[in-house]
Design an enzyme around this catalytic site. Sequence first.
Site, PDB file in Angstrom:
ATOM      1  N   ASP A  64       0.842  -1.192   0.000  1.00 15.21           N
ATOM      2  CA  ASP A  64       0.000   0.000   0.000  1.00 15.21           C
ATOM      3  C   ASP A  64       0.880   1.246   0.000  1.00 15.21           C
ATOM      4  OD1 ASP A  64      -3.032   0.946   0.790  1.00 15.21           O
ATOM      5  OD2 ASP A  64      -1.497   2.230   1.670  1.00 15.21           O
ATOM      6  N   THR A  97      -3.087   5.785  -4.353  1.00 17.44           N
ATOM      7  CA  THR A  97      -1.941   6.568  -3.879  1.00 17.44           C
ATOM      8  C   THR A  97      -0.670   6.218  -4.650  1.00 17.44           C
ATOM      9  OG1 THR A  97      -1.645   4.901  -2.151  1.00 17.44           O
ATOM     10  CG2 THR A  97      -2.817   6.892  -1.548  1.00 17.44           C
ATOM     11  N   THR A  98      -0.459   4.930  -4.898  1.00 17.17           N
ATOM     12  CA  THR A  98       0.749   4.535  -5.628  1.00 17.17           C
ATOM     13  C   THR A  98       0.718   5.087  -7.052  1.00 17.17           C
ATOM     14  OG1 THR A  98       0.828   2.490  -4.335  1.00 17.17           O
ATOM     15  CG2 THR A  98       2.165   2.573  -6.330  1.00 17.17           C
TER      16      THR A  98
END
Length: 550
Positions: A64, A97-98
């Site tokens: 994550d 997010t990545t």
Amino acid sequence: MAGLGGQPIIIIDPEKSRTTGRDAQSANIMAARTIANAVKTTLGPKGMDKMLVNAVGDITVTNDGAAILQDIDIQHPAAMMMVEISKTQEKEVGDGTTSAVVLAGELLGQAEKLIELDVHPTVIIKGFRLAAEKAQEILESNSVEITAEDTETIRKVALTALSGKGSEMALDDLADLTINAIQSIADNKEIDIQHNIQIIHQRGGSIKDTHLLKGMVIDKARAHKNMPKSIKNAKIAILDVGVEVQKTTMNAKIKISTPDELDEAYSDEYQTVKEQVDSLIASGANVVVTEKGIDDISLHYLAKNNILAIRRVKEDDLKKIVRATSASIRSNAMDVSPEDLGNAELVEERGIGNYKMIYFEGCDNPKAVTILVHSGADFITDEVDRALDDALNVVKVVLNEDKIMFGGGAPEIEVALQLKEYASSLGGREQLAVVAFADAMEGLPRSLAENSGLDPVDILVKLRAEHKNGNNTVGLNVLTGEVMDMKDTSVIEPLKVKIQSIKSATDAVAMILRVDDVFASKYTGLMDVKPEHRMDSYDGIEAPDIGDDY
């Protein structure tokens, strides 16, 4: 340092470090890209995990992006701006997010090439902003509208968010659980995950044992050992005060001069708390939950009447119990009526040794629910927790926005293709920046291919060819390694997640590119209030939630 009549004038302390011009830009770009490269290998269902080990040896294994960037120790200011991207993305849409960080890294790489060609950073920024606006238009035009009743499509969105995050053995179960949890708490389009869904870790069993509890679990025990451990068909009274003699708000003294007067004072106190307990019994309550204390006399009478009492419950937990059981909170035990009581099929104390928890199960139409995550190891449970959090948030986004996109890199390839056509309509050097933006967009499907052990060049060539032929939903199925129409797969993402990642990445890159001078600023202490400081946030520290009305 400047000179006046041969006399040097010191303007900036020469002992302080300072980097200017191209050196400053290069250093910032390198630092930010280092962060992007660190998380790039985690992208996609076949992305790799990172192991984070803190000072006391606790480990976190995750892919994550938000969790990784939150925990690693970063010193460089430009690198910290990449962390801010992930925080913004997580806060706004809860996933992607990545992708946002990787896109920012790709944009900076393209910007660096343009700077070497003597394209000024402000021109690059203008071109990037034009491209970002156009990219959002392209994504909008390629999105698909869905309805809240299309649970099969929404389920695929949840499956996409859960994939590759340590929960493969129970993907279908977790996706169903996610949909059920959101449907339980949804009030039209008002979905408050933070306050209405709690995720509890339970060691033992496997991920497949993870289940949704239609009610709440709180970290508390019975107020007295003589009280029943379990109450079926519970009628729950909830008080934000205690069941005890109320203390006065002023300093007061009671003058007692004889034993009879002392007995009378005790009798009055006894009678006061007895009336409160009698009122609770008369209302039909067999479970009493209070935010404050319950004195010994009240505990005696509650236990004697077979009532399960839980005292000193946190305000936040109290609100969740109210939403789960449909109870009404009262500020005086004498005011509790049968209409104020909440309902649950079972309220029970469970636990081993001194570690106890109270379960409120079988609530009718609960607006707050609990997900119990089972696993044999804490780091696995933590990763499933993060995966569930992502899935819950993307389902929420889809239900609020009603628009989805087929994934597998298809949106990025389509945006890149159309941006290059758009660039040809522009004049000036901004055209170069728009083309660079398009190349950066291709970095995401390229990373997906690399992380899946595929040849990224071959994959990009096939994807470009398909999209030039008008097949704008063709992407990479990383599970099979095939380039195919993503409509035939379960890879679906919310439109808002895609758009937010482009916005976050473009804003951060623009800010990094505008910096041409880095020097140490003076320390002004904790009272150094900056423009980005807000009432609800100070340097990333969130103000406590003061709650709302029931």
